[in-house]
Design a protein around this motif. Structure first.
Motif, PDB file in Angstrom:
ATOM      1  N   LYS A 269       9.964 -10.074   5.582  1.00 21.65           N
ATOM      2  CA  LYS A 269      11.082  -9.450   6.421  1.00 21.65           C
ATOM      3  C   LYS A 269      10.551  -8.023   6.654  1.00 21.65           C
ATOM      4  CE  LYS A 269      15.289 -11.744   4.868  1.00 21.65           C
ATOM      5  NZ  LYS A 269      16.440 -11.772   3.934  1.00 21.65           N
ATOM      6  N   HIS A 270       9.736  -7.640   5.560  1.00 18.97           N
ATOM      7  CA  HIS A 270       9.543  -5.952   5.806  1.00 18.97           C
ATOM      8  C   HIS A 270       8.285  -5.464   5.957  1.00 18.97           C
ATOM      9  CE1 HIS A 270      13.803  -5.929   4.646  1.00 18.97           C
ATOM     10  NE2 HIS A 270      13.665  -6.573   3.482  1.00 18.97           N
ATOM     11  N   SER A 271       7.353  -6.315   5.431  1.00 20.54           N
ATOM     12  CA  SER A 271       5.774  -5.622   5.243  1.00 20.54           C
ATOM     13  C   SER A 271       5.097  -5.726   6.502  1.00 20.54           C
ATOM     14  CB  SER A 271       5.282  -6.342   4.059  1.00 20.54           C
ATOM     15  OG  SER A 271       4.785  -7.700   4.485  1.00 20.54           O
TER      16      SER A 271
ATOM     17  N   ASN B 268      -1.112  -8.352   2.964  1.00 21.85           N
ATOM     18  CA  ASN B 268      -1.917  -7.245   3.659  1.00 21.85           C
ATOM     19  C   ASN B 268      -1.106  -6.556   4.766  1.00 21.85           C
ATOM     20  OD1 ASN B 268      -1.174  -9.400   5.605  1.00 21.85           O
ATOM     21  ND2 ASN B 268      -3.364  -9.596   6.302  1.00 21.85           N
ATOM     22  N   GLY B 269       0.204  -6.440   4.226  1.00 18.58           N
ATOM     23  CA  GLY B 269       1.072  -5.623   5.093  1.00 18.58           C
ATOM     24  C   GLY B 269       1.229  -4.032   5.095  1.00 18.58           C
ATOM     25  N   THR B 270       1.954  -3.272   5.333  1.00 16.99           N
ATOM     26  CA  THR B 270       1.968  -1.986   5.721  1.00 16.99           C
ATOM     27  C   THR B 270       2.317  -1.099   4.376  1.00 16.99           C
ATOM     28  OG1 THR B 270       4.129  -1.719   6.485  1.00 16.99           O
ATOM     29  CG2 THR B 270       2.592  -2.079   7.957  1.00 16.99           C
ATOM     30  N   GLY B 271       2.605  -1.919   3.358  1.00 16.28           N
ATOM     31  CA  GLY B 271       3.042  -1.066   2.072  1.00 16.28           C
ATOM     32  C   GLY B 271       4.448  -0.256   1.955  1.00 16.28           C
ATOM     33  N   GLY B 272       4.435   0.486   0.880  1.00 13.69           N
ATOM     34  CA  GLY B 272       5.417   1.526   1.029  1.00 13.69           C
ATOM     35  C   GLY B 272       6.713   0.707   0.221  1.00 13.69           C
ATOM     36  N   ALA B 273       6.617  -0.328  -0.380  1.00 12.72           N
ATOM     37  CA  ALA B 273       7.732  -0.881  -0.990  1.00 12.72           C
ATOM     38  C   ALA B 273       8.253  -0.180  -2.129  1.00 12.72           C
ATOM     39  CB  ALA B 273       7.457  -2.292  -1.412  1.00 12.72           C
TER      40      ALA B 273
ATOM     41  N   SER C 294       2.411  -0.584  -4.362  1.00  7.80           N
ATOM     42  CA  SER C 294       2.497  -0.612  -2.999  1.00  7.80           C
ATOM     43  C   SER C 294       2.544   0.799  -2.208  1.00  7.80           C
ATOM     44  CB  SER C 294       3.868  -1.153  -2.541  1.00  7.80           C
ATOM     45  OG  SER C 294       4.142  -1.277  -1.316  1.00  7.80           O
ATOM     46  N   PRO C 295       1.056   1.175  -2.023  1.00 14.13           N
ATOM     47  CA  PRO C 295       0.843   2.412  -1.530  1.00 14.13           C
ATOM     48  C   PRO C 295       1.070   2.311  -0.090  1.00 14.13           C
ATOM     49  CG  PRO C 295      -1.124   1.188  -1.755  1.00 14.13           C
ATOM     50  CD  PRO C 295      -0.298   0.501  -2.635  1.00 14.13           C
TER      51      PRO C 295
ATOM     52  N   ALA D  39       1.349  -5.268  -3.638  1.00 14.14           N
ATOM     53  CA  ALA D  39       1.119  -6.332  -4.985  1.00 14.14           C
ATOM     54  C   ALA D  39       2.048  -6.278  -5.922  1.00 14.14           C
ATOM     55  CB  ALA D  39      -0.294  -6.106  -5.593  1.00 14.14           C
ATOM     56  N   VAL D  40       2.771  -7.644  -6.214  1.00 12.71           N
ATOM     57  CA  VAL D  40       3.468  -7.604  -7.123  1.00 12.71           C
ATOM     58  C   VAL D  40       3.103  -8.789  -8.474  1.00 12.71           C
ATOM     59  CG1 VAL D  40       6.255  -8.646  -7.814  1.00 12.71           C
ATOM     60  CG2 VAL D  40       5.696  -7.569  -5.644  1.00 12.71           C
ATOM     61  N   GLU D  41       3.216  -8.154  -9.485  1.00 12.56           N
ATOM     62  CA  GLU D  41       2.709  -8.936 -10.655  1.00 12.56           C
ATOM     63  C   GLU D  41       3.964  -9.024 -11.683  1.00 12.56           C
ATOM     64  OE1 GLU D  41      -0.507  -7.498 -12.820  1.00 12.56           O
ATOM     65  OE2 GLU D  41      -2.127  -7.517 -11.083  1.00 12.56           O
TER      66      GLU D  41
END
Length: 409
Positions: free
Chosen positions: A333-335, A362-367, A393-394, A400-402
């Motif tokens: 939805k967002h990345s 490999n999205g845009t980050g910022g989450a 999420s830079p 990356a979610v762990e």
């Protein structure tokens, strides 16, 4: 090492206690003089706290006891009054006084141990010294006696017994020191562990409540925005068909067909909604198959790297499954990601297994974690299962979610 510690505290500990008593007396004596004694007494509080921390570190290192450190209770607000209340809270800290009691016991036991050791050594020297040649002036014969007195040879067995008794007292005091000090520190460790367990339970309970609230809000939103309007449309279409069934059967037939198609779509949406609440494939075929199913339904390509051995507790599997499912939904939805990689492993730490998963796109980050959002739901669900959640999420980089969920707790 215990013997050396007791010798040190037996020789210097009583001097330290005398200095602390003199410090206390000085503070009390100077209090009527413009309150100068209060400054001295405040310094005494810091000194006692430092000694308590030293005693905790000494015992934990000497006997390899794992215990939480003694922490100073800071001020909650600015101001002199709050500083005084902070001192009062630290003075009333039971852990500090228990450790000071352990220090006092070490000093007294060390002093008694040194006395017994001295008695054992001197008795041994006298008992096993060469016997002087008896002469007419001394028909019984004597040897250099204890503490400088002449001791008759006939008392040598009693001296050996005194030496053995002194050694026994030394050994007994060594074990008594271990038992008492470890008991005090162990009780503090159990108290700290209990406090930590209560805190962890409170965090898990809060996470479970928040996860349930977020899930309820999501279900209400999905029902209100998806299924409910479709069912209303089906009802309206069937109403029109009912009105035209006599006057225009052909049009009524088309309306019924349209309502039938809308009903199928509503059923599909309900299945997707219930899949978000409960995944039957998770119970039937396990986590590996369930993750393969959601990867196959994903709108973006998903790479799976799963290494599992058998089944694991349902709570742990469900937490990891829903965390991965929600992370994939957020990525789609967002990345604006083109690909997502899922890695699942079983890790073991201190004899306890846990399920570890990493979801990276490999999205845009910022989450960011926002209350009521998808990442907040993941965090709450994982916390409720006793696990940990980490987000990296830079801005402009991959997300990356762990998650790490214990298999038993």
């Amino acid at each position: 090492m215990t013997l050396l510690h007791m010798a040190l505290f037996g020789s210097a500990g009583l001097i330290l206690l005398s200095l602390l008593l003199a410090w206390l007396s000085l503070g009390v004596a100077l209090t009527p003089i413009l309150g100068l004694g209060l400054v001295v007494l405040a310094g005494l509080v810091y000194a006692l706290f430092g000694l308590a921390r030293f005693e905790l570190t000494r015992i934990s290192n000497l006997y390899d006891t794992d215990v939480a450190p003694l922490t100073w209770r800071p001020r909650r607000r600015e101001g002199f009054g709050e500083y005084v209340r902070s001192l009062g809270r630290n003075v009333s800290n039971g852990r500090m006084w228990a450790l000071l009691g352990s220090l006092l016991f070490s000093c007294l036991a060390g002093s008694l141990m040194l006395t017994a050791l001295q008695m054992a050594v001197r008795s041994s020297i006298v008992a096993f010294a060469p016997v002087l040649q008896a002469d007419s002036a001394d028909p019984l014969g004597t040897v250099p006696g204890l503490w400088g007195f002449q001791t008759p040879v006939s008392q040598a067995p009693w001296l050996v017994l005194a030496a053995l008794l002194g050694i026994a007292v030394v050994i007994g005091l060594v074990f008594l020191h271990r038992m008492v000090t470890v008991g005090i520190v162990g009780s503090i460790a159990r108290e700290s562990a209990l406090v930590e367990r209560v805190r962890t339970t409170a965090v898990q309970r809060e996470g479970a409540v928040r996860a349930a609230e977020v899930e309820r809000t999501r279900i209400e939103r999905d029902l209100h925005d998806g299924v409910q309007p479709r069912l209303v449309s089906v009802a309206m279409t069937l109403g029109l068909a009912h009105q035209q069934i006599d006057s225009d059967p052909r049009q009524a037939k088309e309306l019924v067909a349209e309502a039938h198609a809308s009903t199928k779509s509503a059923i599909t949406e309900l299945r997707q909604l219930t899949r978000g609440i409960y995944a039957s494939v998770l119970d039937d075929r396990g986590l590996d198959a369930a993750l393969s199913a959601i990867a196959g339904r994903s709108h973006i390509p998903v790479g799976l790297d799963i290494q599992l051995n058998g089944r694991y507790p349902r709570v742990a599997e469900a937490a990891v499954y829903f965390a991965i499912a929600e992370a994939l939904t957020n990525a789609a939805k967002h990345s604006r990601a083109q690909r997502c990689q899922i890695t699942v492993r079983v890790r073991e730490h201190e004899g306890q297994q846990s399920l570890w998963a990493r979801i990276e796109d490999n999205g845009t980050g910022g989450a960011l974690i926002t209350p009521g959002g998808g990442l907040d739901g993941i965090n709450n669900r994982v916390l409720a299962a006793g696990g940990t959640f980490n987000l990296d999420s830079p801005q402009g980089g991959s997300t990356a979610v762990e998650v790490n969920v214990p298999c038993a707790y």
